[in-house]
Write an enzyme that holds these catalytic residues in place. Sequence first.
Site, PDB file in Angstrom:
ATOM      1  N   LYS A  58      36.561  38.224  44.483  1.00  0.00           N
ATOM      2  CA  LYS A  58      37.949  38.662  44.345  1.00  0.00           C
ATOM      3  C   LYS A  58      38.969  37.727  44.969  1.00  0.00           C
ATOM      4  O   LYS A  58      40.124  37.741  44.597  1.00  0.00           O
ATOM      5  CB  LYS A  58      38.116  40.047  44.955  1.00  0.00           C
ATOM      6  CG  LYS A  58      37.307  41.105  44.223  1.00  0.00           C
ATOM      7  CD  LYS A  58      37.461  42.460  44.824  1.00  0.00           C
ATOM      8  CE  LYS A  58      36.621  43.415  43.987  1.00  0.00           C
ATOM      9  NZ  LYS A  58      36.521  44.725  44.530  1.00  0.00           N
ATOM     10  N   ASN A  95      29.141  41.155  40.147  1.00  0.00           N
ATOM     11  CA  ASN A  95      29.339  42.580  40.372  1.00  0.00           C
ATOM     12  C   ASN A  95      30.721  42.772  40.947  1.00  0.00           C
ATOM     13  O   ASN A  95      31.055  42.200  41.979  1.00  0.00           O
ATOM     14  CB  ASN A  95      28.277  43.111  41.333  1.00  0.00           C
ATOM     15  CG  ASN A  95      28.404  44.602  41.536  1.00  0.00           C
ATOM     16  OD1 ASN A  95      29.320  45.047  42.227  1.00  0.00           O
ATOM     17  ND2 ASN A  95      27.522  45.353  40.951  1.00  0.00           N
ATOM     18  N   GLU A  96      31.529  43.574  40.291  1.00  0.00           N
ATOM     19  CA  GLU A  96      32.898  43.888  40.720  1.00  0.00           C
ATOM     20  C   GLU A  96      33.764  42.645  40.905  1.00  0.00           C
ATOM     21  O   GLU A  96      34.457  42.495  41.914  1.00  0.00           O
ATOM     22  CB  GLU A  96      32.867  44.707  42.014  1.00  0.00           C
ATOM     23  CG  GLU A  96      32.090  45.997  41.880  1.00  0.00           C
ATOM     24  CD  GLU A  96      31.804  46.661  43.220  1.00  0.00           C
ATOM     25  OE1 GLU A  96      32.400  46.270  44.232  1.00  0.00           O
ATOM     26  OE2 GLU A  96      30.970  47.573  43.233  1.00  0.00           O
ATOM     27  N   PRO A  97      33.763  41.723  39.911  1.00  0.00           N
ATOM     28  CA  PRO A  97      34.616  40.537  40.044  1.00  0.00           C
ATOM     29  C   PRO A  97      36.084  40.875  39.770  1.00  0.00           C
ATOM     30  O   PRO A  97      36.383  41.910  39.163  1.00  0.00           O
ATOM     31  CB  PRO A  97      34.069  39.602  38.970  1.00  0.00           C
ATOM     32  CG  PRO A  97      33.568  40.514  37.917  1.00  0.00           C
ATOM     33  CD  PRO A  97      33.014  41.709  38.675  1.00  0.00           C
TER      34      PRO A  97
END
Length: 99
Positions: A58, A95-97
Amino acid sequence: IRGKGVDLPLIAKDFNLLKWLGVNCFRTSHYPYADEIMDMADRHGIVVIDECPGVGIKSKENFSNKSLTHHLEVMDELVRRDKNRPSVIMWSVANEPAS
C-alpha cells in the site's frame, strides 16, 4: 502447547474437516504453505490458490524497484516449487494491494 512447527496430526485433522465440510478449494494466506500441506491437498484432490507473501502492498516504498525485484524473486520461487502440483490451479500475486 503444540507450537508453530509442522504438525502432521493437525494437518490430517484439518483436511478431514475440509472433506467433511465439502470443501474442494482453498487459498493459502499471506505466505507459501508447507510442503506437507500441499502434499495433502494433492492426495485429497483439493485445489489450491497459492499465495505469495506480498501482503499489504500500500505504501510508496512497496512500489520501488527494490521491492519489485524481491517480489519477482519470491514469485519465481513459489511457481518453481509448485508448478507441477496437481492441486495448484493458480497463483495469487498479492494480498490486499493498493492497486
